[in-house]
Design a protein around this motif. Structure first.
Motif, short mmCIF file in Angstrom:
data_model
loop_
_atom_site.label_atom_id
_atom_site.label_comp_id
_atom_site.label_asym_id
_atom_site.label_seq_id
_atom_site.Cartn_x
_atom_site.Cartn_y
_atom_site.Cartn_z
N ASP A 66 0.38 2.97 8.56
CA ASP A 66 -0.64 2.81 7.55
C ASP A 66 -1.52 4.03 7.25
OD1 ASP A 66 0.33 0.29 7.12
OD2 ASP A 66 -1.08 -0.76 8.27
N GLU A 67 -1.60 4.82 8.13
CA GLU A 67 -2.48 5.90 7.97
C GLU A 67 -1.96 6.76 6.82
OE1 GLU A 67 -1.56 5.19 11.33
OE2 GLU A 67 -3.38 3.97 11.47
N GLU A 112 -2.81 5.67 3.45
CA GLU A 112 -4.25 5.91 3.22
C GLU A 112 -4.53 7.41 2.96
OE1 GLU A 112 -5.97 4.31 7.02
OE2 GLU A 112 -5.23 2.49 6.49
#
Lengths: 280, 291
Positions: free
Chosen positions: B186-187, B190
Protein backbone atom coordinates in the motif's frame (compact mmCIF):
# COMPACT_ATOMS: atom_id res chain seq x y z
CA UNK A 1 -19.58 20.20 -7.82
CA UNK A 2 -16.93 18.08 -6.22
CA UNK A 3 -19.62 16.44 -4.09
CA UNK A 4 -21.75 15.58 -7.11
CA UNK A 5 -18.74 14.08 -8.80
CA UNK A 6 -18.03 11.98 -5.73
CA UNK A 7 -21.56 10.57 -5.65
CA UNK A 8 -21.52 10.04 -9.38
CA UNK A 9 -18.31 8.06 -9.00
CA UNK A 10 -19.72 6.14 -6.09
CA UNK A 11 -22.92 5.41 -8.01
CA UNK A 12 -21.04 4.22 -11.06
CA UNK A 13 -18.88 1.98 -8.87
CA UNK A 14 -21.84 0.34 -7.19
CA UNK A 15 -23.56 -0.05 -10.53
CA UNK A 16 -20.51 -2.02 -11.68
CA UNK A 17 -20.57 -4.10 -8.50
CA UNK A 18 -24.23 -4.97 -9.00
CA UNK A 19 -23.57 -5.76 -12.64
CA UNK A 20 -20.74 -8.18 -11.77
CA UNK A 21 -22.91 -9.95 -9.18
CA UNK A 22 -25.92 -10.26 -11.50
CA UNK A 23 -23.73 -11.39 -14.40
CA UNK A 24 -22.13 -14.11 -12.24
CA UNK A 25 -25.25 -15.36 -10.52
CA UNK A 26 -28.10 -14.91 -12.99
CA UNK A 27 -27.42 -17.93 -15.28
CA UNK A 28 -27.43 -20.28 -12.30
CA UNK A 29 -30.49 -18.55 -10.87
CA UNK A 30 -32.24 -19.03 -14.21
CA UNK A 31 -31.35 -22.74 -14.24
CA UNK A 32 -32.78 -23.16 -10.73
CA UNK A 33 -35.97 -21.28 -11.63
CA UNK A 34 -36.36 -23.29 -14.83
CA UNK A 35 -36.00 -26.57 -12.96
CA UNK A 36 -39.05 -25.74 -10.82
CA UNK A 37 -41.35 -24.78 -13.69
CA UNK A 38 -43.76 -27.07 -15.50
CA UNK A 39 -43.21 -27.38 -19.24
CA UNK A 40 -46.00 -24.89 -19.89
CA UNK A 41 -44.09 -22.30 -17.87
CA UNK A 42 -40.81 -23.05 -19.62
CA UNK A 43 -42.06 -22.87 -23.18
CA UNK A 44 -43.92 -19.63 -22.82
CA UNK A 45 -43.41 -16.44 -24.81
CA UNK A 46 -43.30 -14.45 -21.57
CA UNK A 47 -41.42 -16.57 -19.00
CA UNK A 48 -41.75 -15.68 -15.33
CA UNK A 49 -38.65 -14.65 -13.36
CA UNK A 50 -39.95 -16.51 -10.34
CA UNK A 51 -40.76 -20.23 -10.16
CA UNK A 52 -44.47 -19.66 -10.70
CA UNK A 53 -46.30 -21.99 -11.17
CA UNK A 54 -44.13 -24.22 -9.01
CA UNK A 55 -43.66 -27.96 -9.58
CA UNK A 56 -41.26 -30.78 -8.70
CA UNK A 57 -42.27 -32.67 -11.83
CA UNK A 58 -38.90 -32.03 -13.54
CA UNK A 59 -37.00 -33.58 -10.65
CA UNK A 60 -39.26 -36.61 -10.75
CA UNK A 61 -38.55 -36.95 -14.47
CA UNK A 62 -34.81 -36.88 -13.78
CA UNK A 63 -34.83 -39.71 -11.27
CA UNK A 64 -37.82 -41.91 -12.09
CA UNK A 65 -37.22 -44.47 -14.81
CA UNK A 66 -33.78 -43.12 -15.75
CA UNK A 67 -30.18 -44.05 -14.99
CA UNK A 68 -29.44 -40.66 -13.46
CA UNK A 69 -29.24 -41.98 -9.89
CA UNK A 70 -26.75 -44.55 -11.08
CA UNK A 71 -24.77 -41.84 -12.91
CA UNK A 72 -24.57 -39.84 -9.68
CA UNK A 73 -23.30 -42.88 -7.79
CA UNK A 74 -20.71 -43.49 -10.53
CA UNK A 75 -19.52 -39.89 -10.29
CA UNK A 76 -19.16 -40.26 -6.51
CA UNK A 77 -17.20 -43.52 -6.86
CA UNK A 78 -14.90 -42.21 -9.57
CA UNK A 79 -14.27 -38.72 -8.17
CA UNK A 80 -13.95 -40.06 -4.62
CA UNK A 81 -11.62 -42.86 -5.69
CA UNK A 82 -9.41 -40.58 -7.75
CA UNK A 83 -9.20 -38.06 -4.90
CA UNK A 84 -8.33 -40.64 -2.23
CA UNK A 85 -5.75 -42.38 -4.37
CA UNK A 86 -4.01 -39.16 -5.35
CA UNK A 87 -4.03 -37.90 -1.75
CA UNK A 88 -2.39 -41.09 -0.46
CA UNK A 89 0.23 -41.20 -3.21
CA UNK A 90 0.60 -37.42 -3.18
CA UNK A 91 1.29 -37.17 0.57
CA UNK A 92 4.07 -39.76 0.39
CA UNK A 93 5.71 -38.20 -2.65
CA UNK A 94 5.27 -34.62 -1.43
CA UNK A 95 6.84 -35.44 1.94
CA UNK A 96 9.88 -36.90 0.23
CA UNK A 97 10.12 -34.00 -2.22
CA UNK A 98 9.46 -31.31 0.33
CA UNK A 99 11.31 -32.52 3.45
CA UNK A 100 13.78 -35.32 2.76
CA UNK A 101 17.20 -35.29 1.17
CA UNK A 102 16.53 -36.44 -2.35
CA UNK A 103 19.08 -35.55 -5.06
CA UNK A 104 16.84 -35.91 -8.16
CA UNK A 105 14.18 -33.74 -6.48
CA UNK A 106 14.06 -31.08 -9.16
CA UNK A 107 13.93 -33.60 -11.99
CA UNK A 108 10.91 -35.29 -10.38
CA UNK A 109 9.23 -31.95 -9.75
CA UNK A 110 9.76 -30.99 -13.38
CA UNK A 111 8.18 -34.25 -14.55
CA UNK A 112 5.19 -33.70 -12.27
CA UNK A 113 4.90 -30.07 -13.34
CA UNK A 114 5.00 -30.95 -17.02
CA UNK A 115 2.18 -33.43 -16.44
CA UNK A 116 -0.08 -30.64 -15.24
CA UNK A 117 0.49 -28.88 -18.55
CA UNK A 118 -0.50 -31.90 -20.56
CA UNK A 119 -3.55 -31.53 -22.76
CA UNK A 120 -5.74 -34.53 -21.94
CA UNK A 121 -6.70 -34.87 -25.58
CA UNK A 122 -3.08 -35.63 -26.53
CA UNK A 123 -3.11 -38.97 -24.70
CA UNK A 124 -6.72 -39.88 -25.51
CA UNK A 125 -5.83 -42.41 -28.22
CA UNK A 126 -2.98 -43.95 -26.25
CA UNK A 127 -5.12 -44.25 -23.15
CA UNK A 128 -7.95 -45.81 -25.11
CA UNK A 129 -5.61 -48.51 -26.40
CA UNK A 130 -4.05 -48.97 -22.95
CA UNK A 131 -7.39 -49.41 -21.19
CA UNK A 132 -8.46 -52.03 -23.71
CA UNK A 133 -5.14 -53.87 -23.37
CA UNK A 134 -5.49 -54.18 -19.59
CA UNK A 135 -9.23 -54.81 -19.70
CA UNK A 136 -10.21 -51.64 -17.85
CA UNK A 137 -12.21 -50.01 -20.64
CA UNK A 138 -15.67 -49.00 -19.39
CA UNK A 139 -14.84 -49.65 -15.72
CA UNK A 140 -14.69 -47.40 -12.68
CA UNK A 141 -11.06 -48.41 -12.08
CA UNK A 142 -10.11 -47.43 -15.64
CA UNK A 143 -11.70 -44.01 -15.30
CA UNK A 144 -10.10 -43.45 -11.86
CA UNK A 145 -6.73 -44.37 -13.34
CA UNK A 146 -7.17 -41.94 -16.21
CA UNK A 147 -8.04 -39.15 -13.74
CA UNK A 148 -4.66 -39.63 -12.05
CA UNK A 149 -3.32 -37.78 -15.07
CA UNK A 150 -4.54 -34.48 -13.64
CA UNK A 151 -5.40 -35.09 -9.95
CA UNK A 152 -2.06 -36.64 -8.94
CA UNK A 153 0.33 -33.95 -10.24
CA UNK A 154 -1.89 -31.24 -8.83
CA UNK A 155 -1.97 -32.93 -5.41
CA UNK A 156 1.79 -33.51 -5.30
CA UNK A 157 2.56 -29.98 -6.39
CA UNK A 158 0.31 -28.25 -3.87
CA UNK A 159 1.26 -30.56 -0.98
CA UNK A 160 4.99 -30.02 -1.57
CA UNK A 161 4.26 -26.37 -0.94
CA UNK A 162 2.45 -27.15 2.31
CA UNK A 163 5.20 -29.44 3.58
CA UNK A 164 7.87 -26.88 2.81
CA UNK A 165 6.01 -24.28 4.79
CA UNK A 166 6.23 -26.26 8.04
CA UNK A 167 8.96 -25.24 10.54
CA UNK A 168 12.12 -27.31 10.59
CA UNK A 169 12.21 -27.42 14.43
CA UNK A 170 9.20 -29.73 14.67
CA UNK A 171 10.89 -32.37 12.60
CA UNK A 172 14.17 -32.04 14.48
CA UNK A 173 12.40 -32.37 17.81
CA UNK A 174 10.77 -35.57 16.61
CA UNK A 175 14.13 -36.94 15.44
CA UNK A 176 15.75 -36.06 18.75
CA UNK A 177 12.99 -38.00 20.48
CA UNK A 178 14.02 -40.98 18.38
CA UNK A 179 11.20 -40.97 15.82
CA UNK A 180 11.86 -42.48 12.39
CA UNK A 181 11.11 -40.37 9.28
CA UNK A 182 7.94 -42.38 8.67
CA UNK A 183 6.75 -41.81 12.24
CA UNK A 184 7.59 -38.14 11.87
CA UNK A 185 5.48 -37.94 8.72
CA UNK A 186 2.46 -39.76 10.18
CA UNK A 187 2.46 -38.35 13.71
CA UNK A 188 3.91 -34.85 13.37
CA UNK A 189 3.74 -33.56 9.83
CA UNK A 190 0.49 -35.06 8.57
CA UNK A 191 -1.75 -33.63 11.31
CA UNK A 192 -0.26 -30.20 10.60
CA UNK A 193 -1.03 -30.42 6.90
CA UNK A 194 -4.69 -31.29 7.62
CA UNK A 195 -6.13 -28.05 6.23
CA UNK A 196 -3.91 -28.40 3.16
CA UNK A 197 -5.14 -31.94 2.61
CA UNK A 198 -8.77 -30.83 2.81
CA UNK A 199 -8.29 -28.04 0.29
CA UNK A 200 -6.23 -30.14 -2.10
CA UNK A 201 -8.65 -33.04 -1.86
CA UNK A 202 -11.59 -30.76 -2.47
CA UNK A 203 -10.05 -29.22 -5.58
CA UNK A 204 -9.06 -32.62 -6.93
CA UNK A 205 -12.57 -33.92 -6.25
CA UNK A 206 -14.17 -30.99 -8.07
CA UNK A 207 -11.87 -31.47 -11.07
CA UNK A 208 -12.71 -35.19 -11.25
CA UNK A 209 -16.43 -34.61 -10.65
CA UNK A 210 -16.56 -32.15 -13.57
CA UNK A 211 -14.39 -34.09 -16.03
CA UNK A 212 -16.06 -34.74 -19.38
CA UNK A 213 -13.68 -35.84 -22.17
CA UNK A 214 -12.37 -39.06 -20.57
CA UNK A 215 -15.77 -39.92 -19.09
CA UNK A 216 -17.30 -39.51 -22.53
CA UNK A 217 -14.67 -41.61 -24.27
CA UNK A 218 -13.78 -44.35 -21.78
CA UNK A 219 -17.31 -45.31 -20.70
CA UNK A 220 -20.11 -46.63 -22.89
CA UNK A 221 -22.80 -47.90 -20.53
CA UNK A 222 -24.82 -46.23 -17.79
CA UNK A 223 -23.47 -48.77 -15.29
CA UNK A 224 -20.19 -46.85 -15.38
CA UNK A 225 -21.03 -43.53 -17.02
CA UNK A 226 -20.67 -40.45 -14.81
CA UNK A 227 -22.91 -37.39 -14.65
CA UNK A 228 -21.27 -34.96 -17.13
CA UNK A 229 -21.71 -37.16 -20.23
CA UNK A 230 -25.11 -38.24 -18.93
CA UNK A 231 -26.27 -34.61 -18.82
CA UNK A 232 -24.74 -33.91 -22.22
CA UNK A 233 -26.85 -36.70 -23.72
CA UNK A 234 -30.02 -36.16 -21.72
CA UNK A 235 -32.68 -36.89 -24.30
CA UNK A 236 -36.40 -36.44 -24.59
CA UNK A 237 -39.06 -38.86 -25.76
CA UNK A 238 -38.27 -37.89 -29.35
CA UNK A 239 -35.17 -36.34 -30.91
CA UNK A 240 -37.18 -33.18 -31.59
CA UNK A 241 -38.14 -32.64 -28.02
CA UNK A 242 -35.39 -31.38 -25.73
CA UNK A 243 -36.48 -31.75 -22.09
CA UNK A 244 -35.01 -28.45 -20.90
CA UNK A 245 -36.80 -28.64 -17.56
CA UNK A 246 -35.29 -32.02 -16.70
CA UNK A 247 -31.86 -31.00 -17.96
CA UNK A 248 -31.97 -27.97 -15.69
CA UNK A 249 -33.14 -30.13 -12.77
CA UNK A 250 -30.27 -32.57 -13.34
CA UNK A 251 -27.85 -29.64 -13.63
CA UNK A 252 -29.06 -28.20 -10.33
CA UNK A 253 -28.70 -31.60 -8.62
CA UNK A 254 -25.03 -31.94 -9.60
CA UNK A 255 -24.15 -28.30 -9.06
CA UNK A 256 -25.76 -27.49 -5.71
CA UNK A 257 -23.39 -29.70 -3.67
CA UNK A 258 -20.43 -28.10 -5.44
CA UNK A 259 -21.69 -24.57 -4.91
CA UNK A 260 -22.29 -25.30 -1.21
CA UNK A 261 -18.81 -26.82 -0.82
CA UNK A 262 -17.24 -23.87 -2.56
CA UNK A 263 -19.12 -21.34 -0.45
CA UNK A 264 -18.27 -23.14 2.80
CA UNK A 265 -14.60 -23.58 1.98
CA UNK A 266 -14.35 -20.31 0.07
CA UNK A 267 -11.25 -18.87 1.78
CA UNK A 268 -9.27 -22.08 1.55
CA UNK A 269 -10.25 -22.77 -2.03
CA UNK A 270 -9.16 -19.36 -3.18
CA UNK A 271 -5.83 -19.83 -1.39
CA UNK A 272 -5.35 -23.36 -2.76
CA UNK A 273 -6.38 -22.36 -6.24
CA UNK A 274 -3.94 -19.49 -6.43
CA UNK A 275 -1.15 -21.54 -4.81
CA UNK A 276 -1.75 -24.40 -7.24
CA UNK A 277 -1.84 -22.07 -10.18
CA UNK A 278 1.17 -19.99 -9.28
CA UNK A 279 3.20 -23.08 -8.58
CA UNK A 280 1.78 -25.38 -11.17
CA UNK B 1 24.67 -43.23 7.12
CA UNK B 2 21.54 -41.38 8.18
CA UNK B 3 21.65 -39.42 4.95
CA UNK B 4 21.85 -42.57 2.87
CA UNK B 5 18.84 -43.95 4.67
CA UNK B 6 16.91 -40.76 4.05
CA UNK B 7 17.64 -40.90 0.34
CA UNK B 8 16.52 -44.52 0.20
CA UNK B 9 13.30 -43.69 2.05
CA UNK B 10 12.66 -40.74 -0.27
CA UNK B 11 12.96 -43.01 -3.29
CA UNK B 12 10.53 -45.44 -1.71
CA UNK B 13 7.98 -42.69 -1.07
CA UNK B 14 8.28 -41.17 -4.54
CA UNK B 15 8.23 -44.49 -6.35
CA UNK B 16 4.44 -45.15 -6.35
CA UNK B 17 3.80 -41.70 -7.79
CA UNK B 18 6.50 -42.17 -10.42
CA UNK B 19 5.05 -45.54 -11.41
CA UNK B 20 1.58 -44.05 -11.83
CA UNK B 21 3.04 -41.18 -13.84
CA UNK B 22 4.78 -43.62 -16.19
CA UNK B 23 1.63 -45.70 -16.51
CA UNK B 24 -0.91 -42.91 -17.08
CA UNK B 25 1.25 -40.40 -18.94
CA UNK B 26 4.47 -41.93 -20.22
CA UNK B 27 3.06 -45.10 -21.71
CA UNK B 28 -0.02 -43.59 -23.43
CA UNK B 29 2.16 -40.80 -24.78
CA UNK B 30 4.62 -43.32 -26.22
CA UNK B 31 1.65 -45.12 -27.79
CA UNK B 32 0.47 -41.91 -29.44
CA UNK B 33 3.90 -41.29 -30.96
CA UNK B 34 4.17 -44.90 -32.07
CA UNK B 35 0.76 -45.15 -33.72
CA UNK B 36 1.19 -41.84 -35.52
CA UNK B 37 3.45 -43.73 -37.96
CA UNK B 38 0.84 -46.40 -38.67
CA UNK B 39 -2.36 -46.83 -40.54
CA UNK B 40 -4.52 -48.48 -37.86
CA UNK B 41 -8.04 -48.53 -36.47
CA UNK B 42 -8.46 -47.80 -32.77
CA UNK B 43 -9.95 -51.22 -31.96
CA UNK B 44 -6.88 -52.74 -33.67
CA UNK B 45 -9.11 -55.18 -35.56
CA UNK B 46 -7.10 -55.10 -38.79
CA UNK B 47 -3.33 -55.58 -38.60
CA UNK B 48 -1.68 -52.12 -38.41
CA UNK B 49 0.40 -51.06 -41.36
CA UNK B 50 3.60 -49.01 -41.01
CA UNK B 51 3.26 -45.92 -43.25
CA UNK B 52 6.15 -43.71 -42.06
CA UNK B 53 5.39 -40.01 -42.18
CA UNK B 54 2.29 -40.36 -44.32
CA UNK B 55 -0.08 -39.24 -41.54
CA UNK B 56 2.01 -36.12 -40.94
CA UNK B 57 2.21 -35.33 -44.65
CA UNK B 58 -1.56 -35.68 -44.88
CA UNK B 59 -1.95 -33.41 -41.86
CA UNK B 60 0.03 -30.64 -43.56
CA UNK B 61 -2.32 -30.75 -46.56
CA UNK B 62 -5.55 -31.35 -44.64
CA UNK B 63 -7.88 -28.32 -44.99
CA UNK B 64 -9.99 -29.56 -42.05
CA UNK B 65 -6.94 -29.54 -39.79
CA UNK B 66 -6.11 -26.00 -40.89
CA UNK B 67 -9.68 -24.95 -40.21
CA UNK B 68 -9.56 -26.55 -36.75
CA UNK B 69 -6.28 -24.79 -36.01
CA UNK B 70 -7.75 -21.47 -37.12
CA UNK B 71 -10.90 -22.00 -35.00
CA UNK B 72 -8.69 -22.82 -32.01
CA UNK B 73 -6.57 -19.70 -32.53
CA UNK B 74 -9.67 -17.51 -32.86
CA UNK B 75 -11.22 -19.02 -29.75
CA UNK B 76 -8.00 -18.67 -27.76
CA UNK B 77 -7.22 -15.08 -28.72
CA UNK B 78 -10.73 -13.76 -28.15
CA UNK B 79 -11.58 -15.69 -25.00
CA UNK B 80 -8.23 -15.12 -23.28
CA UNK B 81 -8.03 -11.42 -24.05
CA UNK B 82 -11.62 -10.73 -23.00
CA UNK B 83 -11.15 -12.78 -19.84
CA UNK B 84 -7.96 -10.91 -18.97
CA UNK B 85 -9.49 -7.45 -19.31
CA UNK B 86 -12.70 -8.45 -17.53
CA UNK B 87 -10.82 -10.42 -14.86
CA UNK B 88 -8.56 -7.44 -14.18
CA UNK B 89 -11.55 -5.14 -13.88
CA UNK B 90 -13.28 -7.48 -11.43
CA UNK B 91 -10.06 -7.99 -9.46
CA UNK B 92 -9.64 -4.19 -9.15
CA UNK B 93 -13.25 -3.84 -8.01
CA UNK B 94 -12.90 -6.53 -5.32
CA UNK B 95 -9.52 -5.16 -4.26
CA UNK B 96 -10.91 -1.72 -3.48
CA UNK B 97 -12.44 -1.33 -0.07
CA UNK B 98 -16.24 -1.26 -0.01
CA UNK B 99 -19.18 -2.74 1.77
CA UNK B 100 -20.14 -6.11 0.37
CA UNK B 101 -16.86 -7.06 -1.28
CA UNK B 102 -17.09 -10.50 0.34
CA UNK B 103 -20.42 -10.94 -1.40
CA UNK B 104 -18.91 -10.12 -4.80
CA UNK B 105 -16.05 -12.53 -4.23
CA UNK B 106 -18.53 -15.24 -3.34
CA UNK B 107 -20.71 -14.45 -6.33
CA UNK B 108 -17.89 -14.77 -8.85
CA UNK B 109 -16.98 -18.18 -7.42
CA UNK B 110 -20.31 -19.58 -8.62
CA UNK B 111 -19.47 -19.74 -12.34
CA UNK B 112 -16.15 -21.33 -11.42
CA UNK B 113 -17.83 -24.01 -9.28
CA UNK B 114 -20.30 -25.05 -11.99
CA UNK B 115 -19.18 -28.00 -14.15
CA UNK B 116 -18.41 -26.93 -17.72
CA UNK B 117 -20.96 -29.35 -19.14
CA UNK B 118 -23.65 -27.87 -16.89
CA UNK B 119 -22.75 -24.29 -17.73
CA UNK B 120 -22.85 -25.18 -21.42
CA UNK B 121 -26.34 -26.66 -20.99
CA UNK B 122 -27.53 -23.68 -18.95
CA UNK B 123 -26.40 -21.24 -21.60
CA UNK B 124 -27.76 -23.41 -24.39
CA UNK B 125 -31.16 -23.06 -22.73
CA UNK B 126 -30.72 -19.31 -22.17
CA UNK B 127 -29.68 -18.89 -25.81
CA UNK B 128 -32.62 -20.97 -27.12
CA UNK B 129 -33.91 -19.42 -30.33
CA UNK B 130 -37.56 -19.24 -29.26
CA UNK B 131 -37.88 -19.57 -25.49
CA UNK B 132 -34.39 -18.50 -24.39
CA UNK B 133 -34.35 -15.75 -21.78
CA UNK B 134 -31.70 -13.80 -23.69
CA UNK B 135 -33.94 -13.56 -26.73
CA UNK B 136 -36.95 -12.69 -24.57
CA UNK B 137 -35.14 -9.92 -22.68
CA UNK B 138 -33.28 -8.73 -25.77
CA UNK B 139 -36.47 -8.24 -27.76
CA UNK B 140 -38.30 -6.66 -24.82
CA UNK B 141 -35.55 -4.09 -24.25
CA UNK B 142 -35.25 -3.48 -27.99
CA UNK B 143 -31.61 -4.63 -28.12
CA UNK B 144 -32.61 -7.36 -30.58
CA UNK B 145 -35.03 -6.47 -33.36
CA UNK B 146 -36.11 -10.11 -33.55
CA UNK B 147 -35.24 -13.43 -31.95
CA UNK B 148 -31.84 -14.82 -32.94
CA UNK B 149 -30.82 -18.48 -33.37
CA UNK B 150 -27.42 -17.98 -31.73
CA UNK B 151 -26.44 -21.64 -31.89
CA UNK B 152 -27.67 -22.37 -35.40
CA UNK B 153 -26.10 -19.55 -37.39
CA UNK B 154 -22.48 -20.46 -38.19
CA UNK B 155 -21.22 -16.88 -37.80
CA UNK B 156 -22.73 -16.60 -34.31
CA UNK B 157 -21.76 -20.01 -32.92
CA UNK B 158 -18.15 -19.27 -32.03
CA UNK B 159 -18.93 -15.85 -30.49
CA UNK B 160 -21.70 -17.44 -28.40
CA UNK B 161 -19.32 -20.15 -27.19
CA UNK B 162 -16.64 -17.58 -26.40
CA UNK B 163 -19.21 -15.66 -24.34
CA UNK B 164 -19.99 -18.79 -22.33
CA UNK B 165 -16.31 -19.56 -21.80
CA UNK B 166 -15.70 -15.98 -20.68
CA UNK B 167 -18.52 -16.26 -18.14
CA UNK B 168 -17.15 -19.54 -16.80
CA UNK B 169 -13.44 -18.73 -16.55
CA UNK B 170 -13.22 -15.00 -15.82
CA UNK B 171 -13.59 -15.70 -12.05
CA UNK B 172 -10.43 -17.81 -12.09
CA UNK B 173 -8.60 -15.01 -13.86
CA UNK B 174 -9.96 -12.45 -11.40
CA UNK B 175 -8.88 -14.53 -8.38
CA UNK B 176 -5.35 -15.01 -9.73
CA UNK B 177 -5.02 -11.31 -10.45
CA UNK B 178 -6.52 -10.41 -7.07
CA UNK B 179 -3.80 -12.50 -5.41
CA UNK B 180 -1.26 -10.51 -7.41
CA UNK B 181 -2.85 -7.18 -6.45
CA UNK B 182 -2.72 -8.07 -2.77
CA UNK B 183 1.06 -8.46 -3.01
CA UNK B 184 1.55 -4.83 -4.02
CA UNK B 185 2.42 -2.81 -0.89
CA UNK B 186 0.00 0.00 0.00
CA UNK B 187 2.90 2.36 0.75
CA UNK B 188 3.61 2.70 -2.97
CA UNK B 189 0.15 4.11 -3.58
CA UNK B 190 0.41 6.38 -0.55
CA UNK B 191 3.73 7.75 -1.77
CA UNK B 192 2.31 8.26 -5.26
CA UNK B 193 -0.71 10.10 -3.86
CA UNK B 194 1.53 12.43 -1.89
CA UNK B 195 3.47 13.13 -5.06
CA UNK B 196 0.17 14.05 -6.69
CA UNK B 197 -0.27 11.11 -9.05
CA UNK B 198 -3.85 10.52 -10.19
CA UNK B 199 -5.57 7.15 -9.82
CA UNK B 200 -5.12 6.61 -13.55
CA UNK B 201 -1.39 7.37 -13.39
CA UNK B 202 -1.04 5.07 -10.39
CA UNK B 203 -2.67 2.26 -12.34
CA UNK B 204 -0.24 2.56 -15.25
CA UNK B 205 2.94 3.20 -13.27
CA UNK B 206 2.42 1.03 -10.17
CA UNK B 207 -0.38 -1.50 -10.54
CA UNK B 208 0.27 -2.76 -14.03
CA UNK B 209 4.07 -3.14 -13.88
CA UNK B 210 3.94 -4.87 -10.48
CA UNK B 211 1.08 -7.07 -11.57
CA UNK B 212 2.96 -8.29 -14.64
CA UNK B 213 4.23 -11.57 -13.08
CA UNK B 214 0.74 -12.57 -11.92
CA UNK B 215 -0.71 -11.44 -15.22
CA UNK B 216 1.80 -13.54 -17.14
CA UNK B 217 1.05 -16.66 -15.11
CA UNK B 218 -2.69 -16.18 -15.53
CA UNK B 219 -2.30 -15.54 -19.27
CA UNK B 220 -0.23 -18.63 -19.95
CA UNK B 221 -2.53 -20.73 -17.81
CA UNK B 222 -5.63 -19.60 -19.63
CA UNK B 223 -3.94 -19.90 -23.02
CA UNK B 224 -3.02 -23.53 -22.36
CA UNK B 225 -6.59 -24.17 -21.26
CA UNK B 226 -8.11 -22.40 -24.25
CA UNK B 227 -5.87 -24.27 -26.71
CA UNK B 228 -7.38 -27.58 -25.58
CA UNK B 229 -11.00 -26.43 -25.32
CA UNK B 230 -13.40 -29.31 -25.77
CA UNK B 231 -16.31 -29.61 -23.32
CA UNK B 232 -18.15 -26.36 -23.92
CA UNK B 233 -17.97 -26.72 -27.70
CA UNK B 234 -18.87 -30.40 -27.83
CA UNK B 235 -21.94 -29.83 -25.67
CA UNK B 236 -23.18 -26.61 -27.26
CA UNK B 237 -22.68 -27.21 -30.97
CA UNK B 238 -21.41 -30.77 -31.30
CA UNK B 239 -18.99 -31.49 -34.12
CA UNK B 240 -19.59 -28.61 -36.45
CA UNK B 241 -17.27 -27.05 -39.00
CA UNK B 242 -17.83 -23.51 -37.64
CA UNK B 243 -16.66 -24.45 -34.13
CA UNK B 244 -14.52 -27.52 -34.64
CA UNK B 245 -11.31 -26.90 -32.68
CA UNK B 246 -8.18 -29.06 -32.59
CA UNK B 247 -9.39 -31.13 -29.63
CA UNK B 248 -12.79 -31.71 -31.22
CA UNK B 249 -11.21 -32.64 -34.55
CA UNK B 250 -8.74 -34.94 -32.81
CA UNK B 251 -11.44 -36.86 -30.96
CA UNK B 252 -13.58 -37.02 -34.09
CA UNK B 253 -10.75 -38.76 -35.95
CA UNK B 254 -9.80 -41.06 -33.09
CA UNK B 255 -13.21 -42.13 -31.86
CA UNK B 256 -15.85 -41.30 -34.47
CA UNK B 257 -13.70 -42.31 -37.47
CA UNK B 258 -11.72 -44.88 -35.38
CA UNK B 259 -8.58 -43.64 -37.13
CA UNK B 260 -5.82 -44.29 -34.59
CA UNK B 261 -3.00 -43.41 -36.99
CA UNK B 262 -4.13 -40.00 -38.20
CA UNK B 263 -5.71 -39.16 -34.83
CA UNK B 264 -2.37 -39.81 -33.14
CA UNK B 265 -0.60 -37.54 -35.62
CA UNK B 266 -3.03 -34.74 -34.71
CA UNK B 267 -2.32 -35.42 -31.02
CA UNK B 268 1.39 -35.02 -31.65
CA UNK B 269 0.73 -31.73 -33.44
CA UNK B 270 -1.31 -30.51 -30.43
CA UNK B 271 1.51 -31.59 -28.12
CA UNK B 272 4.04 -29.60 -30.12
CA UNK B 273 1.85 -26.50 -30.03
CA UNK B 274 1.37 -26.93 -26.28
CA UNK B 275 5.06 -27.56 -25.75
CA UNK B 276 5.94 -24.10 -27.05
CA UNK B 277 3.73 -22.60 -24.35
CA UNK B 278 5.02 -24.94 -21.66
CA UNK B 279 8.57 -23.76 -22.34
CA UNK B 280 7.35 -20.20 -22.05
CA UNK B 281 5.71 -21.12 -18.77
CA UNK B 282 8.75 -22.89 -17.34
CA UNK B 283 10.94 -19.97 -18.30
CA UNK B 284 8.76 -17.37 -16.66
CA UNK B 285 7.89 -19.00 -13.36
CA UNK B 286 9.14 -22.57 -13.19
CA UNK B 287 12.60 -21.64 -11.99
CA UNK B 288 11.33 -19.40 -9.25
CA UNK B 289 8.88 -21.99 -7.96
CA UNK B 290 11.53 -24.71 -7.84
CA UNK B 291 13.98 -22.61 -5.88
Amino acid sequence: MKRTLFWLNRGLFYFLVVFVVVYSVFPFYWAVISSFKPSSGLFSPDPSFLPIPFTLEQYRNVFVGTAFGRNLLNSLIVAGGATLLSLVLGVLAAYALGRLRFPPKNAVLYIVLSMTMFPQIAVLGGFFVLLRQVGLFNTHAGLILSYMLFTLPFTVWVLVGYFRGLPRELEEAAYVDGATPVQTLLRVMLPLTGPGLVTTGLLAFIAAWNEFLFALTFTVSDVVRTVPPAIAFFGGATPYEIPWGSIMAASVVVTVPLVILVLVFQQRIVAGLTAGAVKG
Amino acid sequence: MLIQRQVRLAWLLVLPTLLVVVFVAGYPLAQVFYWSFFKADIALVDPPELVGFENYLFLLRDPDFREALWNTVKFTIFSVSIETVLGLAIALIIHSNFKGRGLVRTAILIPWAIPTVVSAKMWQWMLNDVYGVINVIGVKLGILSQKVAFLARPELMLPAIIAVDVWKTTPFMALLLLAGLQLIPDELYEAASIDGATRWQQFWTITLPLLTPALLVALIFRTLDALRVFDVIYVMTGVNSATRTLAIYNRQNLIDFQDLGYGSAISVAILIITFVFVILYMRSIGREALR
